[in-house]
Design an enzyme around this catalytic site. Structure first.
Site, PDB file in Angstrom:
ATOM      1  N   ILE B   6       0.851  -1.192   0.000  1.00 51.10           N
ATOM      2  CA  ILE B   6       0.000   0.000   0.000  1.00 51.10           C
ATOM      3  C   ILE B   6       0.885   1.239   0.000  1.00 51.10           C
ATOM      4  CG2 ILE B   6      -1.910   1.208   1.129  1.00 51.10           C
ATOM      5  CD1 ILE B   6      -2.604  -1.419   2.559  1.00 51.10           C
ATOM      6  N   ASN B   8       1.490   5.492  -1.697  1.00 57.19           N
ATOM      7  CA  ASN B   8       0.834   6.796  -1.636  1.00 57.19           C
ATOM      8  C   ASN B   8      -0.213   6.977  -2.730  1.00 57.19           C
ATOM      9  OD1 ASN B   8       2.296   7.999   0.572  1.00 57.19           O
ATOM     10  ND2 ASN B   8       4.074   8.007  -0.771  1.00 57.19           N
ATOM     11  N   ASP B  74       7.907   0.237   3.596  1.00 57.60           N
ATOM     12  CA  ASP B  74       8.228  -0.282   2.255  1.00 57.60           C
ATOM     13  C   ASP B  74       9.720  -0.152   1.967  1.00 57.60           C
ATOM     14  OD1 ASP B  74       7.932   2.489   2.288  1.00 57.60           O
ATOM     15  OD2 ASP B  74       7.030   2.598   0.284  1.00 57.60           O
ATOM     16  N   ASP B  89      13.525   3.035  -5.126  1.00 58.76           N
ATOM     17  CA  ASP B  89      12.127   2.671  -5.397  1.00 58.76           C
ATOM     18  C   ASP B  89      11.477   3.870  -6.090  1.00 58.76           C
ATOM     19  OD1 ASP B  89       9.534   1.807  -5.469  1.00 58.76           O
ATOM     20  OD2 ASP B  89       9.450   1.181  -3.370  1.00 58.76           O
TER      21      ASP B  89
END
Lengths: 208, 208
Positions: B6, B8, B74, B89
């Site tokens: 999950i 932004n 994350d 990322d």
């Protein structure tokens, strides 16, 4: 004589040596003195001319040749009379132009500092931050607050550094003084555009 | 077993080896299978749990120590099991994290490619552009269209280059594959986060 630099955000006037800025959506005064202007914004130009039909666009006096297609007149004025250097105008966008032996070699357009600041919170509210002017750029950040500001400044500074090896850098524009501090080989000239406008006007003997 | 990252912008699911994304404002399905998730978004987490009360947050299984305050889960998952490298990322934000001898040394957060693209036209309509993936970064731009894209890519690439000298770079995220092409010492791992989630789950023997 009044000078005016019409940008993407403001009318920037020089009136009797004093700076006065108006946002583009504000009312522009009517002036009796002669006005010379540069503009990158047609709509704002029309608005100025509506009240001041005597205002003269400096573009007809400017002799600046470049292979760059669509160079903003403000950038051409800022680069005029320069020999070997990088010219950085740090406003709502940050324009970076390279001059070599009096020839304009091209340039690029970074997001301005304010635009970077506004863009992070649009990704996530967690990335909202109050800008602090003393960020250590020699240390990898260890908290989100620093991680954003480090990245933002590196995103601006490193592309300028890359093209300015062995060259002097002249900074101008609202964030020019702040950014110039990150470069050893730099000068900040608050009035670069107005100074060059005057030289262009003088060279053309077009003062009233 | 279903995995979910999950972020932004989206719920990113891995269901039977297949990727499925939902925007955060879309309806999330109800699943019967076991679900493990990581999340940087509390509101979106609640929404997932409302329909899937059996979904398990992986944060309780993760052992990742760092001096960084407030590291997104994350990022911690992406950096897990890495020794010496830079992990990038590239999503709505681009997180860059530095691992040295298995220790997280810090990191920074660049604007994502999409956010850069959206930010230029907010300065001026003239800076609106269609992104082209073949920009020459070795030549100083000679037209506005190139001047923006050159600057945007340099703003992302140079800060990553600066911290990745002599290190391998692992790219993941939506723009990871595209960005990895600008780096010689890079690998693109589409499923880095899901792969590491699986390893964390396996190590904790917490599979149903």
């Amino acid at each position: 004589m009044i000078l005016c630099d019409i940008g993407n955000t403001t009318y920037h006037f020089l009136i009797n040596g004093k700076h006065k800025k108006y946002f583009l959506d504000e009312k522009v005064p009517k002036f009796d003195d002669e006005i010379y202007f540069v503009s990158v914004n047609e709509k704002a130009t029309k608005k100025l001319l509506k009240k001041n039909s005597h205002a003269k666009n400096i573009n007809k006096f400017l002799k600046f040749s470049t292979a760059y297609q669509g160079l903003g007149i403000d950038r051409a004025v800022a680069c005029s009379f320069q020999d070997n250097c990088v010219i950085v105008d740090a406003g709502s966008a940050i324009t970076v132009d390279i001059m070599e032996e009096g020839v304009h070699k091209g340039g690029f357009i970074l997001l301005g500092l304010q635009r970077f600041k506004k863009s992070y919170p649009k990704i996530s509210k967690k990335l909202k931050f109050d800008f602090e002017k003393n960020i250590n750029l020699d240390k990898i950040p260890l908290r989100t607050f620093d991680a954003i500001q480090y990245a933002m400044l590196k995103s601006i500074i490193l592309p300028i550094k890359e093209v300015s090896l062995n060259k002097n850098i002249i900074f101008t524009g609202g964030d020019g003084e702040f950014l110039s501090k990150y470069f050893e080989n730099s000068t900040y000239k608050k009035d670069l555009i107005f100074e060059n406008m005057k030289r262009i006007i003088d060279a053309n003997n077009c003062i009233a």
